[in-house]
Design an enzyme around this catalytic site. Structure first.
Site, PDB file in Angstrom:
ATOM      1  N   THR A  56       1.096  -1.328  -0.054  1.00  0.00           N
ATOM      2  CA  THR A  56      -0.025  -0.029  -0.103  1.00  0.00           C
ATOM      3  C   THR A  56       0.894   1.488  -0.046  1.00  0.00           C
ATOM      4  OG1 THR A  56      -0.145  -0.133   2.480  1.00  0.00           O
ATOM      5  CG2 THR A  56      -1.713  -1.140   1.119  1.00  0.00           C
ATOM      6  N   TYR A  57       0.398   2.375   0.060  1.00  0.00           N
ATOM      7  CA  TYR A  57       0.895   3.672  -0.141  1.00  0.00           C
ATOM      8  C   TYR A  57       1.890   3.951   0.763  1.00  0.00           C
ATOM      9  CZ  TYR A  57       1.642   8.780  -0.953  1.00  0.00           C
ATOM     10  OH  TYR A  57       2.253   9.944  -0.991  1.00  0.00           O
ATOM     11  N   PRO A  58       3.112   4.131   0.686  1.00  0.00           N
ATOM     12  CA  PRO A  58       4.296   3.920   1.570  1.00  0.00           C
ATOM     13  C   PRO A  58       4.474   5.398   2.271  1.00  0.00           C
ATOM     14  CG  PRO A  58       5.278   4.186  -0.519  1.00  0.00           C
ATOM     15  CD  PRO A  58       3.990   4.083  -0.693  1.00  0.00           C
ATOM     16  N   ARG A  59       4.093   6.548   1.855  1.00  0.00           N
ATOM     17  CA  ARG A  59       4.597   7.660   2.261  1.00  0.00           C
ATOM     18  C   ARG A  59       3.469   8.165   3.410  1.00  0.00           C
ATOM     19  NH1 ARG A  59       8.110  11.013  -1.081  1.00  0.00           N
ATOM     20  NH2 ARG A  59       8.753   9.669  -2.937  1.00  0.00           N
TER      21      ARG A  59
END
Length: 461
Positions: A56-59
């Site tokens: 999933t989105y890491p940031r």
């Protein structure tokens, strides 16, 4: 002398599973286990998200998921373990996440980093596979049972003197089973003593004293930052602010954001303000010179960020005027520039051709690194400055040969000791090591023609 066990305490303690990863905690763990830089970990996680679509989105700065994600957790773990078949046995039959995992109020723009429902493939690089496995294990561990430890304390009396021994044994692996050796490696601290492996004993047992050792130890200075510990310091910078209200304002952001902290560290490296020694991050002369040159303390304090974050929060809540904040920023910037205009900053060019390895040429066209003087040369009156191997006169090009080598008979000469030598003509008593490996004490003194010599203490008859 013989002894007797007079006290035996055993307590069972439970250790909660870890939380899910946000970007900063993933970067810290990857640095601890694999030595990856924060920037490298971010790039890998971004590739696993964008290219492979298996993370999933890491940031993200959240370590929680919302309730709507829970029904898909088993599918996500099944997909992730297509690559890691040995982990499949640890997938919980019934998934009942705790509040440490599910908390919608603590999910910001994006939830924690977890696997997607798409199975991993064999096309991953070695580093991508390591990060993907790390996230898979963390997700699985967060859903498992507590680990349990048996903590033991033994008190033994020998000739009316009491001695304590402590240690612990893992009696139920729980979530640690899926983490394996990685859990132990992540727990290690450089300054921790090893846990004792304790024998089975009972209260009032008679024991023998096999050996006696008196240990002489010294307190240790703080460890150098690694990227893992620096990320923690940046994330929790609010703890350095004494005012509770300001600390709370910084609590959500710290210094930088999860998406920018890696870039901040990389920029410091690129511009030559910090260097790396294996996992350690070290300040360079250029970096220390910058801090010395900044005469406005507010620019070096996380408190300034705390004040701004607090006021931005007030603006967001309609409790402070944006125009007023902008006006204060303009006023502050003007004051800072005026202070720096009148600041007296003295630097010298690097001796012996120590050119700046990083950064661009200054406006004057000089590419040489600027270094702070530590004292006056006793031969020509020039400035003594530090290079990689010595403290030398900045007039070396004109023929001045004055030098204080940084390593003398096994002793590392410090900046403070060099300053003392230049100001007083000699240092305090220092420890050295002969070629035969024997330690001895002497002082460093300035002899004829500025030669650095050793003087030995006079022995009393």
């Amino acid at each position: 002398q013989p002894g007797q066990i007079v006290k035996l305490e055993q307590k069972t303690t439970k250790e909660q599973p870890p939380q899910l990863f946000d970007l900063t905690s993933l970067q810290r763990r990857a640095n601890q286990l694999f030595g990856f830089t924060a920037d490298h970990t971010l790039k890998i996680a971004q590739a696993l998200y964008e290219t492979h679509k298996i993370l999933t989105y890491p940031r993200t700065d959240s370590r929680y998921i919302s309730d709507d994600i829970v029904p898909s957790l088993s599918v996500r773990l099944e997909a992730a373990t297509q690559l890691f078949g040995d982990l499949r046995q640890y997938i919980p039959t019934i998934i009942k996440p705790t509040k440490r995992v599910v908390n919608a109020s603590k999910v910001t723009d994006h939830h924690a980093i977890i696997p997607t429902e798409k199975p991993g493939t064999g096309s991953l690089s070695k580093d991508e596979r390591l990060i993907y496995e790390l996230v898979t294990k963390q997700t699985m561990a967060a859903l498992m049972e507590n680990a349990e430890w048996a903590n033991t304390l033994i008190e033994t009396t020998v000739q009316e003197e009491s001695f304590r021994t402590s240690g612990r044994v893992l009696i139920k692996a729980g979530w640690r089973a899926v983490m394996g050796q990685q859990a132990e490696e992540a727990d290690k601290k450089e300054d921790d003593d090893e846990e004792a492996n304790l024998p089975r004993v009972a209260k009032w047992d008679q024991v023998a004293t096999e050996s006696v050792n008196v240990l002489s130890k010294q307190t240790k200075p703080p460890h150098h930052f690694t990227e893992a510990s620096l990320l923690s310091a940046m994330e929790n910078a609010g703890k350095q602010v004494e005012d509770d209200q300001l600390a709370e304002a910084m609590k959500e952001r710290g210094l930088g954001t999860p998406a920018t902290r890696a870039a901040i560290i990389e920029k410091l490296k690129k511009d030559g303000y910090i260097s790396t020694d294996k996992k350690k991050l070290l300040s360079t002369l250029k970096g220390r010179q910058l801090i010395h040159a900044i005469q406005v303390n507010a620019l070096k304090s996380p408190e300034l960020t705390g004040i701004w974050e607090h006021k931005l929060k007030q603006i967001e809540q309609g409790q402070y005027e944006a125009k007023q904040f902008i006006s204060e920023i303009v006023s502050f910037t003007t004051d800072v520039i005026e202070q720096l205009k009148h600041a007296e900053i003295h630097v010298e060019q690097a001796p012996r051709g120590q050119l700046a390895k990083r950064g661009q040429k200054a406006k004057q066209g000089s590419s040489e690194q600027q270094i702070e003087a530590i004292g006056i040369c006793p031969l020509c009156g020039g400035h003594v400055v530090e290079s990689s191997k010595a403290f030398g006169c900045s007039n070396w090009r004109s023929g001045c040969s004055f030098t204080i080598w940084k390593t003398i008979s096994g002793h590392q000469v410090t900046v403070t000791q060099s300053k003392e030598l230049l100001e007083k003509g000699q240092t305090k008593l220092l420890k050295f090591t002969s070629k035969a490996g024997k330690e001895f004490e002497a002082v460093l003194s300035l002899g004829e023609k500025g030669k650095v010599e050793m003087k030995f203490p006079t022995k009393n008859s």
